[in-house]
Design an enzyme around this catalytic site. Structure first.
Site, PDB file in Angstrom:
ATOM      1  N   GLN A  93      83.962 -13.257 -33.445  1.00 26.26           N
ATOM      2  CA  GLN A  93      84.448 -13.230 -34.821  1.00 26.26           C
ATOM      3  C   GLN A  93      84.927 -14.609 -35.251  1.00 26.26           C
ATOM      4  O   GLN A  93      85.654 -15.284 -34.515  1.00 26.26           O
ATOM      5  CB  GLN A  93      85.599 -12.226 -34.964  1.00 26.26           C
ATOM      6  CG  GLN A  93      85.152 -10.779 -35.064  1.00 26.26           C
ATOM      7  CD  GLN A  93      84.409 -10.520 -36.362  1.00 26.26           C
ATOM      8  OE1 GLN A  93      84.974 -10.558 -37.446  1.00 26.26           O
ATOM      9  NE2 GLN A  93      83.119 -10.261 -36.251  1.00 26.26           N
ATOM     10  N   HIS A 150      87.445 -19.838 -35.114  1.00 24.61           N
ATOM     11  CA  HIS A 150      87.121 -18.747 -34.197  1.00 24.61           C
ATOM     12  C   HIS A 150      88.337 -17.852 -33.998  1.00 24.61           C
ATOM     13  O   HIS A 150      89.466 -18.331 -33.854  1.00 24.61           O
ATOM     14  CB  HIS A 150      86.659 -19.320 -32.853  1.00 24.61           C
ATOM     15  CG  HIS A 150      85.869 -18.358 -32.028  1.00 24.61           C
ATOM     16  ND1 HIS A 150      86.455 -17.311 -31.355  1.00 24.61           N
ATOM     17  CD2 HIS A 150      84.544 -18.272 -31.776  1.00 24.61           C
ATOM     18  CE1 HIS A 150      85.520 -16.628 -30.707  1.00 24.61           C
ATOM     19  NE2 HIS A 150      84.345 -17.189 -30.946  1.00 24.61           N
ATOM     20  N   HIS A 151      88.104 -16.539 -33.976  1.00 21.64           N
ATOM     21  CA  HIS A 151      89.207 -15.579 -33.889  1.00 21.64           C
ATOM     22  C   HIS A 151      89.971 -15.701 -32.575  1.00 21.64           C
ATOM     23  O   HIS A 151      91.138 -15.288 -32.483  1.00 21.64           O
ATOM     24  CB  HIS A 151      88.671 -14.153 -34.044  1.00 21.64           C
ATOM     25  CG  HIS A 151      89.596 -13.236 -34.782  1.00 21.64           C
ATOM     26  ND1 HIS A 151      90.962 -13.220 -34.574  1.00 21.64           N
ATOM     27  CD2 HIS A 151      89.363 -12.288 -35.729  1.00 21.64           C
ATOM     28  CE1 HIS A 151      91.518 -12.304 -35.354  1.00 21.64           C
ATOM     29  NE2 HIS A 151      90.579 -11.728 -36.066  1.00 21.64           N
ATOM     30  N   SER A 152      89.356 -16.253 -31.545  1.00 20.19           N
ATOM     31  CA  SER A 152      90.074 -16.422 -30.280  1.00 20.19           C
ATOM     32  C   SER A 152      91.212 -17.434 -30.409  1.00 20.19           C
ATOM     33  O   SER A 152      92.131 -17.451 -29.586  1.00 20.19           O
ATOM     34  CB  SER A 152      89.115 -16.851 -29.166  1.00 20.19           C
ATOM     35  OG  SER A 152      88.485 -18.071 -29.491  1.00 20.19           O
TER      36      SER A 152
END
Length: 460
Positions: free
Chosen positions: A28, A136-138
């Protein structure tokens, strides 16, 4: 490993949530969209980036790498701003600015980020006075990233001050007599049991019935379209007065429920069963302080509002009702009753803890499979981030709007709302082969709010 100025760099393992978003099925990318009044000064933008709080955070200056066992780590590296800032000088199309930017975002929603550099980019659309942060969702959730973005901004009318961070506090009085305490505890335990069971079944086998809005496995790879639904926060505040103790979130969900019913009336007249359930998946901030967080608090490891991904999931059902037979405010009453039950449960905390446990014991692949299953078994995603209350500027350039959306999911419908300076913009992202007309769907949402407002004001 490497060294710079005698400081040894060490790899840092990803958090369980970070590892989840590093899996291919759950990849994501969050898009934070900033519209401005004037064109950007590129040199000033790059200069501000180099000294920004963002590049002081180790996750924004690290590569995502995997060791020989396949475990993900952050590895510090040198950041070359030129590789992260992409300048698009030409107009994207002959369409208006909003349509052109949304078309560009739709194309980005199925694209990833290069793993050969830290996982963020800044796209500047010069002809459209727009900047798009791709993150980035991380690296963090919407609250973390919005807080980071606003730390780089200043108030328009007070250039030395950072934007006001909106927070909410519960003003609800509580009856602390023992009978009420025991009753509330019993109700909470009951709703916890019911919603936890529902959540588990959704992960495994229970799914929404097929409708013209349904997605499914593989739909995240399909081409996308995006439209914007714009709301006045004052209109939403007016509507919420119709039901005692209603909130903006109650109004938002009522608008979504009514708007989807309107859309289905148009797309499939007499083709959808009255009362059919369509389940939304909502992301809920679990930090101790609701709303946006001060960046300094997020950076503290011992803070209750820690940096990263700290959100749970809620299953929020809506029901189709033919709009010509429906009382507009009935949607608000149903939405409030349902959300009040969710508030009495610990469903969001349960989903977060279970996800953390599954990641720690069974690994990211199994956790990714469970998350993918629940996405395939529900109909749409909804998120709502509260933005600054006053007008702000970025690099001394007045900001005209803030919007957000994320990468494609198995859902054919993804809704992301951000409020800013009295307005709320909701990005309506669709799989265009399933929902070909997101502009009409966005208008259905806008008309739903206006109809509710008209009914409220007519009674005054």
């Amino acid at each position: 490993m490497g060294r710079e100025s005698s400081n040894e760099w060490e790899d840092e393992p990803l958090t369980p949530a970070g590892r989840l978003f590093a899996q291919p099925e759950m990849r994501q990318i969050i898009h934070c969209v900033v519209g401005t009044k004037n064109p950007f000064d590129i040199d000033s933008v790059k200069s501000e980036l180099r000294k920004s709080a963002m590049l002081q955070h180790p996750r924004f200056t690290s590569l995502l790498v995997r060791d020989h066992r396949g475990r993900e780590h952050w590895r510090p590296t040198q950041v070359d701003i030129e590789r992260h800032v992409l300048i698009i000088d030409r107009p994207l199309s002959d369409a208006d600015h909003d349509s052109a930017v949304n078309s560009y975002l739709a194309d980005l929603s199925t694209e990833g980020l290069s793993m050969e550099k830290p996982l963020w980019e800044l796209h500047i659309l010069m002809a459209h006075n727009c900047a798009i942060f791709r993150i980035h969702h991380s690296l963090g959730d919407g609250i973390s990233l919005m807080s980071m973005l606003l730390a780089c901004c200043r108030k328009l009318h007070d250039p030395h001050s950072v934007p006001t961070i909106a927070s909410s506090s519960s003003s609800r009085s509580r009856n602390t007599t023992w009978p009420n305490i025991l009753w509330n505890l019993a109700v909470t335990l009951w709703f916890c049991l019911v919603f936890a069971l529902e959540f588990i079944l959704r992960c495994l086998c229970v799914r929404d019935r097929k409708t013209p809005l349904s997605g499914g496995a593989g739909v995240e790879l399909w081409p996308r379209k995006i439209a914007t639904a714009s709301f006045s926060l004052q209109d939403m505040k007016t509507v919420k007065t119709a039901v005692p103790t209603a909130t903006i979130n109650d109004v938002l969900f009522a608008v979504i429920s009514s708007g989807i019913s309107r859309y289905l009336d148009f797309r499939a007249p007499n083709g959808v069963q009255e009362g059919i359930q369509l389940t939304g998946l909502a992301m809920v901030n679990l930090r101790k302080q609701p709303g946006l967080q001060e960046l300094s608090n997020l950076m503290k490891s011992n803070s209750g509002a820690r940096w990263g991904n700290k959100f749970g999931m809620l299953l929020l059902p809506i029901y189709y009702h033919r709009s010509n037979n429906s009382d507009p405010l009935a949607y608000l009453k149903r939405a409030k009753a349902m959300i009040d039950r969710k508030k009495q449960s610990l469903e969001a905390h349960f989903s977060y803890k279970v996800g953390d446990l599954v990641m720690s014991t069974l690994g990211p692949k199994f956790a990714s499979w469970l998350n993918y299953r629940i996405l395939c078994n529900t109909t749409f995603t909804i998120s709502n981030v509260v933005g600054p209350q006053e007008e702000i500027m970025m690099v001394e350039n007045p900001v005209t709007y803030l919007r957000a959306n994320n990468s494609a999911l198995p859902h054919a419908l993804i809704l992301n709302m951000v409020s800013y300076a009295g307005r709320a913009d909701m990005q309506v992202q669709v799989a265009k082969d399933i929902i070909p007309d997101p502009e009409f769907l966005a208008k259905c949402f806008e008309d739903a709010l206006l109809e509710m407002k008209e009914q409220v004001t007519a009674k005054i």
